[in-house]
Design an enzyme around this catalytic site. Sequence first.
Site, PDB file in Angstrom:
ATOM      1  N   ARG A 187     -28.765  53.244  54.759  1.00 52.74           N
ATOM      2  CA  ARG A 187     -29.814  52.338  54.246  1.00 52.74           C
ATOM      3  C   ARG A 187     -30.831  53.117  53.393  1.00 52.74           C
ATOM      4  O   ARG A 187     -31.270  52.632  52.347  1.00 52.74           O
ATOM      5  CB  ARG A 187     -30.502  51.625  55.423  1.00 52.74           C
ATOM      6  CG  ARG A 187     -31.440  50.536  54.975  1.00 52.74           C
ATOM      7  CD  ARG A 187     -31.776  49.552  56.076  1.00 52.74           C
ATOM      8  NE  ARG A 187     -32.673  48.536  55.572  1.00 52.74           N
ATOM      9  CZ  ARG A 187     -33.911  48.338  56.022  1.00 52.74           C
ATOM     10  NH1 ARG A 187     -34.399  49.087  57.001  1.00 52.74           N
ATOM     11  NH2 ARG A 187     -34.669  47.393  55.493  1.00 52.74           N
ATOM     12  N   ASN A 246     -39.764  49.555  53.348  1.00 58.35           N
ATOM     13  CA  ASN A 246     -39.205  50.833  53.807  1.00 58.35           C
ATOM     14  C   ASN A 246     -39.777  51.305  55.137  1.00 58.35           C
ATOM     15  O   ASN A 246     -39.334  52.321  55.677  1.00 58.35           O
ATOM     16  CB  ASN A 246     -39.428  51.911  52.735  1.00 58.35           C
ATOM     17  CG  ASN A 246     -38.544  51.684  51.520  1.00 58.35           C
ATOM     18  OD1 ASN A 246     -37.454  51.110  51.652  1.00 58.35           O
ATOM     19  ND2 ASN A 246     -38.996  52.114  50.353  1.00 58.35           N
ATOM     20  N   HIS A 258     -31.665  52.219  49.539  1.00 62.62           N
ATOM     21  CA  HIS A 258     -33.040  51.905  49.109  1.00 62.62           C
ATOM     22  C   HIS A 258     -33.550  52.936  48.096  1.00 62.62           C
ATOM     23  O   HIS A 258     -34.350  52.609  47.226  1.00 62.62           O
ATOM     24  CB  HIS A 258     -33.978  51.840  50.320  1.00 62.62           C
ATOM     25  CG  HIS A 258     -33.839  50.576  51.117  1.00 62.62           C
ATOM     26  ND1 HIS A 258     -34.861  50.033  51.848  1.00 62.62           N
ATOM     27  CD2 HIS A 258     -32.789  49.729  51.275  1.00 62.62           C
ATOM     28  CE1 HIS A 258     -34.446  48.915  52.446  1.00 62.62           C
ATOM     29  NE2 HIS A 258     -33.185  48.714  52.111  1.00 62.62           N
TER      30      HIS A 258
HETATM   31  C1  HEM Z   1     -27.668  41.637  50.469  1.00 62.19           C
HETATM   32  C2  HEM Z   1     -28.853  42.000  50.607  1.00 62.19           C
HETATM   33  C3  HEM Z   1     -29.411  42.781  51.777  1.00 62.19           C
HETATM   34  C4  HEM Z   1     -30.436  42.391  52.576  1.00 62.19           C
HETATM   35  C5  HEM Z   1     -31.251  41.100  52.475  1.00 62.19           C
HETATM   36  C6  HEM Z   1     -30.609  43.423  53.567  1.00 62.19           C
HETATM   37  C7  HEM Z   1     -31.587  43.416  54.553  1.00 62.19           C
HETATM   38  C8  HEM Z   1     -31.590  44.265  55.645  1.00 62.19           C
HETATM   39  C9  HEM Z   1     -32.502  44.147  56.758  1.00 62.19           C
HETATM   40  C10 HEM Z   1     -33.615  43.130  56.876  1.00 62.19           C
HETATM   41  C11 HEM Z   1     -32.157  45.095  57.658  1.00 62.19           C
HETATM   42  C12 HEM Z   1     -32.823  45.358  59.009  1.00 62.19           C
HETATM   43  C13 HEM Z   1     -33.941  46.358  58.853  1.00 62.19           C
HETATM   44  C14 HEM Z   1     -34.684  46.569  60.139  1.00 62.19           C
HETATM   45  O1  HEM Z   1     -35.117  45.611  60.760  1.00 62.19           O
HETATM   46  O2  HEM Z   1     -34.835  47.744  60.531  1.00 62.19           O
HETATM   47  C15 HEM Z   1     -31.034  45.839  57.122  1.00 62.19           C
HETATM   48  C16 HEM Z   1     -30.403  46.858  57.763  1.00 62.19           C
HETATM   49  C17 HEM Z   1     -29.437  47.636  57.158  1.00 62.19           C
HETATM   50  N1  HEM Z   1     -28.994  47.530  55.845  1.00 62.19           N
HETATM   51 FE1  HEM Z   1     -29.312  45.968  54.622  1.00 62.19          FE
HETATM   52  N2  HEM Z   1     -29.686  44.415  53.353  1.00 62.19           N
HETATM   53  C18 HEM Z   1     -28.942  44.063  52.262  1.00 62.19           C
HETATM   54  C19 HEM Z   1     -27.937  44.834  51.695  1.00 62.19           C
HETATM   55  C20 HEM Z   1     -27.613  46.109  52.112  1.00 62.19           C
HETATM   56  C21 HEM Z   1     -26.781  47.029  51.381  1.00 62.19           C
HETATM   57  C22 HEM Z   1     -26.157  46.720  50.019  1.00 62.19           C
HETATM   58  C23 HEM Z   1     -26.679  48.162  52.133  1.00 62.19           C
HETATM   59  C24 HEM Z   1     -25.951  49.453  51.840  1.00 62.19           C
HETATM   60  C25 HEM Z   1     -25.058  49.659  50.935  1.00 62.19           C
HETATM   61  C26 HEM Z   1     -27.412  47.935  53.359  1.00 62.19           C
HETATM   62  C27 HEM Z   1     -27.476  48.788  54.427  1.00 62.19           C
HETATM   63  C28 HEM Z   1     -28.091  48.521  55.619  1.00 62.19           C
HETATM   64  C29 HEM Z   1     -27.882  49.279  56.836  1.00 62.19           C
HETATM   65  C30 HEM Z   1     -26.898  50.415  57.047  1.00 62.19           C
HETATM   66  C31 HEM Z   1     -28.743  48.727  57.808  1.00 62.19           C
HETATM   67  C32 HEM Z   1     -28.939  49.201  59.252  1.00 62.19           C
HETATM   68  C33 HEM Z   1     -30.048  50.248  59.247  1.00 62.19           C
HETATM   69  C34 HEM Z   1     -30.328  50.874  60.600  1.00 62.19           C
HETATM   70  O3  HEM Z   1     -29.669  50.588  61.580  1.00 62.19           O
HETATM   71  O4  HEM Z   1     -31.260  51.700  60.647  1.00 62.19           O
HETATM   72  N3  HEM Z   1     -27.992  46.699  53.290  1.00 62.19           N
HETATM   73  N4  HEM Z   1     -30.721  45.307  55.875  1.00 62.19           N
END
Ligand code: HEM
Length: 328
Positions: A61, A93, A65
């Site tokens: 992530r 972030n 970002h």
């Molecule tokens: C389509 C649009 C996307 C939205 C709206 C979105 C939104 C989010 C949100 C809200 C979280 C939770 C954050 C938290 O509460 O800590 C998250 C987690 C995550 N996102 Fe996305 N995301 C998107 C696309 C992506 C993409 C394209 C990637 C990577 C190529 C990605 C990788 C991740 C990963 C790996 C996590 C887990 C992070 C963790 O466990 O620390 N996301 N995302």
Amino acid sequence: MALPYLLSLFLVSSLTLFNLADCQLTEDYYSKTCPDFQKIIQEIITVKQMSNPTTAAGTLRVFFHDCMVGGCDASLLISSNSFNKAERDADINESLPGDAFEVIVRAKTALELKCPGIVSCSDILAEATRDLITMVGGPFYKVGLGRKDSLTSKAVEVEGHIARSNMSITEIIDIFAKKGFNIREMVALTGAHTIGFSHCSEFSYRLFNFSKDSKTDPSMNPLYAAGLKTLCANYLMDKAIAAFNDAITPGKFDNMYYLNLQKGIGLLATDQAMASDPRTKPFVDLYAKNQTAFFEDFSRAMEKTGVYGVKTGNQGEVRRRCDSTNKS
Ligand code: HEM
């Protein structure tokens, strides 16, 4: 199926082609100047992932970002100081986990001891991300090297570049399109949610406060919703409570995320909407059926992400420390 719809599916369904060399990056960039580059990163991330299994998701992530805001230039790794609020402190972030930053700092320290002033933080982040994905079962893809690190990092530049969980699919498609990613690439990349967590605050309205007619989002599987309601009951008091993005195989990089979406087991509203929106559904269905197709498309889209807006030559620098520019 209407002809215009079929046509648009065809137009968006191909993955864009590009060449690493066009971006002035090469896989063997450090082969002479820091031949142990790969080995050192492998050692550091293996130890870290084994002691903190959430490192892989967090690092992926952070990488995403970082790349989406001004390119893959480690601008997200810079810390704020009294003169500057850095990207890392932009609200979107704030939930990025400390473990992800720490693994990069550890790798940088080890690399500076072995080959001082040679390896950029942005290359470390790109390489570590790929290796961590592979370590948790995901595909191996090419990582071009030779990126320079940014000279600045500004929190105010983040807004509008990263999708939020309360956006519509149209808004999200638009954000990705502005960066040259088509719908197929967007759905493949979001398969990253096969690992990691989301805080309850990101989806609690789907459980407790959805609409006038239904407190719970009807697109959510009722058993899943019930489990999440218990988990998130105290989320307002304890902001740290989070649920797995992929409830069935949370630590494994696989295509379960898409299979879950087909059953209403999508955590974020945006995840779930991808399984029903006619522009994204065909790709959700494809990846649910065929993990190989997901891995191939994800790999290609990650290679493309990794070259987005990269800085080479004197557009940037090789930082001595990942959390500050060499001038500060
Ligand atoms: C389509 C649009 C996307 C939205 C709206 C979105 C939104 C989010 C949100 C809200 C979280 C939770 C954050 C938290 O509460 O800590 C998250 C987690 C995550 N996102 Fe996305 N995301 C998107 C696309 C992506 C993409 C394209 C990637 C990577 C190529 C990605 C990788 C991740 C990963 C790996 C996590 C887990 C992070 C963790 O466990 O620390 N996301 N995302």
